[in-house]
Design a protein around this motif. Sequence first.
Motif, short mmCIF file in Angstrom:
data_model
loop_
_atom_site.label_atom_id
_atom_site.label_comp_id
_atom_site.label_asym_id
_atom_site.label_seq_id
_atom_site.Cartn_x
_atom_site.Cartn_y
_atom_site.Cartn_z
N LEU A 27 -8.45 51.40 14.33
CA LEU A 27 -8.69 51.87 15.70
C LEU A 27 -7.61 51.32 16.63
O LEU A 27 -7.17 50.17 16.48
CB LEU A 27 -10.06 51.40 16.21
N ARG A 28 -7.18 52.16 17.58
CA ARG A 28 -6.29 51.70 18.65
C ARG A 28 -7.13 51.71 19.93
O ARG A 28 -7.68 52.74 20.31
CB ARG A 28 -5.07 52.59 18.78
N ALA A 35 -18.04 56.57 14.20
CA ALA A 35 -18.30 57.12 15.54
C ALA A 35 -19.19 56.19 16.35
O ALA A 35 -19.00 56.00 17.57
CB ALA A 35 -18.95 58.50 15.41
N MET A 65 -17.05 53.28 17.56
CA MET A 65 -16.19 53.69 18.67
C MET A 65 -17.01 53.87 19.95
O MET A 65 -16.54 53.54 21.05
CB MET A 65 -15.47 54.99 18.30
N ARG A 66 -18.23 54.40 19.81
CA ARG A 66 -19.09 54.60 20.98
C ARG A 66 -19.42 53.26 21.65
O ARG A 66 -19.40 53.14 22.88
CB ARG A 66 -20.36 55.32 20.54
N ARG A 99 -16.33 51.97 23.39
CA ARG A 99 -15.98 52.79 24.56
C ARG A 99 -16.83 52.46 25.78
O ARG A 99 -16.42 52.65 26.92
CB ARG A 99 -16.11 54.26 24.19
N ARG A 112 -9.50 53.45 26.63
CA ARG A 112 -9.51 54.51 25.63
C ARG A 112 -9.60 53.90 24.23
O ARG A 112 -9.09 52.81 23.99
CB ARG A 112 -8.23 55.34 25.75
N VAL A 113 -10.27 54.59 23.32
CA VAL A 113 -10.34 54.16 21.94
C VAL A 113 -10.23 55.38 21.04
O VAL A 113 -10.86 56.40 21.28
CB VAL A 113 -11.65 53.36 21.65
N TYR A 114 -9.38 55.30 20.01
CA TYR A 114 -9.27 56.41 19.08
C TYR A 114 -8.84 55.90 17.71
O TYR A 114 -8.29 54.80 17.57
CB TYR A 114 -8.30 57.48 19.59
N ARG A 115 -9.14 56.71 16.69
CA ARG A 115 -8.80 56.35 15.31
C ARG A 115 -7.33 56.65 15.05
O ARG A 115 -6.82 57.70 15.46
CB ARG A 115 -9.69 57.14 14.35
#
Length: 707
Positions: free
Chosen positions: A634-635, A687, A690-691, A694, A701-704
């Motif tokens: 994750l970034r 998910a 990440m939730r 977030r 921001r957070v994304y794979r």
Amino acid sequence: MPTIDALANRLQSYLSPEKINRVKRAYYFAEQAHQGQKRASDEPYIIHPLAVANVLAKMHMDHQSLMAAMLHDVLEDTPMTREAMARQFGDGVADLVDGVSKLTHLEFEDKRHEMAENFQKMAMAMAKDLRVILVKLADRLHNMRTLGPLRPDKKRRIAQETLDIYAPIAQRLGINDIRVELENLSFAAIYPMRARSISAAITKVRGNRREVVEQIQAALHKRLEEFTLSGAQVYGREKHLYSIYQKMKEQHKPFKDIMDVYAFRIVTDSVEDCYKALGAVHSLFNPVFKRFKDYIAVPKVNGYQSLHTTVIGYNGMHIEVQIRTHDMDAMANHGIAAHWLYKENDSDNPTPAQARARRWINGLLEIQQQANSSIEFIEHVKIDLFPDEIYVFTPKGRIMELPKGATPVDFAYAVHTDVGNSCVGCLVNRKYWPLSQPLESGDSVKIITAKSAHPNTAWLNFVVTGKAKSAIRHYLKTIHQAESEDIGRKLLAKAMGQFELDINAISDEQWQALLDDLAVPTLTDLFSDVGMGIRLGFVVAQRLAQQVRHDENVTASGKASAVALRGTEKLILNYAKCCAPIPGDPIVGVISKGKGLVIHRETCKNIADIRDDQQRCVHLEWDDDMGGDFHAELRIIVHSQRGVLANVASAIANAASNIDSVHMEEKDASVSQILVSVSVNNRVHLANVMRRVRRLPEVVRVYRVLR
């Protein structure tokens, strides 16, 4: 030169005339069998078996062992068979001779394989009768005493084998006299100049030391008498050649520093007197802190018992003192051969030393059954032959002996192979302890197990016992075979679907024809080869279709469903690091020779050129019950503020995930970037992680990361 009459006179002290006559009969038979044979020294060959019997007689061995010593080369060097020997001298003697005899009727790749196979054969014979190894040690001792006429390279090879295997076995069985002589003779054969140099130095300093030794000896005698121990005997001990060399090499000390330590042995009448003598020594000289060992209360693995202490004597010199009873002294010198009372009808009541030796040999047999080859077996045995022991306790207080450096995993396998295979963690002294961290003497160890657990390949990097190494390798090999067979069957079934063939509809005759064509022994081997990527499922399926339809121009036309992964194939599946697929991602399997399937995401850039190659790529799907931990990167872009990394880590933990690695860097004065690798079960779990992240107010921001 020894004679049979001289041996018979020696045997009169402990054997009956009838048994001595049996020994003489074996001698005359061996003399006739070896008639005309010579040793390398040009002496009659019979000199050797007679000398071996003399070594055993010194240990007061029974008449069957002495007969076996006389006959131990007859099976190798003459046409006589084991059955004929059994008829002549009985099954007991024939079994002993057979156990000691080499495998001369087989051809080996090299001397290393020959040695390994012969040792493996001897180890199995040792399990039936411990006397096999005593006869072999006596045989090896005389061979080492008579190395002189051999070529230098042969001398070195035999001496190295002796140092690697036979001297450590003598030590393991507590036969110190033989062990010391084997080590010294081997050292002199491998490093003749070093041996001569150290021997000359010992001779030179011996005269200078005599006065000091006598002074210390007199002081010890006087103090023991004051403690009413007038019956105790005090001996000055001289270190033997090889041990001096080893200490110089290991401790990086010159000869004079090694010889500055004086050593003495005190032999008493009882265990109680041993502890009284210890008090006497400590009242005379100050003991060195942490240099006291009580091997009477906790004997060494080979049965050795003694009190060891180091004290500071006159002018600051160090004095090593060993204190033991007469029986312990005999045990220290002769091990399992001390007071040998072997009776053919009393094998259920062995001495403690013999029982301990049998437990070790049974452990060797377990290693032998799990080893893939005689070479691997002997490598594991070598590990177990050099134990610098530690003593740890089970939760119930039982003492377990392990080599120095042993870990909780070694302890688990020492308890039982099943305990080792199902180990997931441990408590040491009631605290959680890493499985890879070495144990120390006195530790209390409790192993935590789980039914679903299995050995980890990484354990091979830190376990030290031969039993643990062989058990782990055996398990991994067995499970690896089963998994590769399972995935190979699936891959072949899918490939056959492209040729409109049903794997269950192929007859035994058709399978056999395919196996003959491909030169594969069994169908299991074929499935394993396909699973491991050694053979391509598509090519095998095409060949099978050509045979079934008798058409060399068969081409793929059908379309098979994707192969489902259940997660039980972990050992033969490799998940590509470039795209890090997790359950829920669309995936493709790339067949890699020797690695099996490498799983990529369908959109991975690294497989763009081969994605449509049906021979190398297999379309896969995740099973609904897919389990296990997978890694996702994750970034996370965050506002730079105090405690932000701790908050992110807490959010990940609250989502039932672990952090594998983390890297944080500043993008500008107000914004930072966190790259974090997390363990997840599937895309739904990811998910959720990440939730949680977030929702943190400081997260922008957070994304794979998908490479």
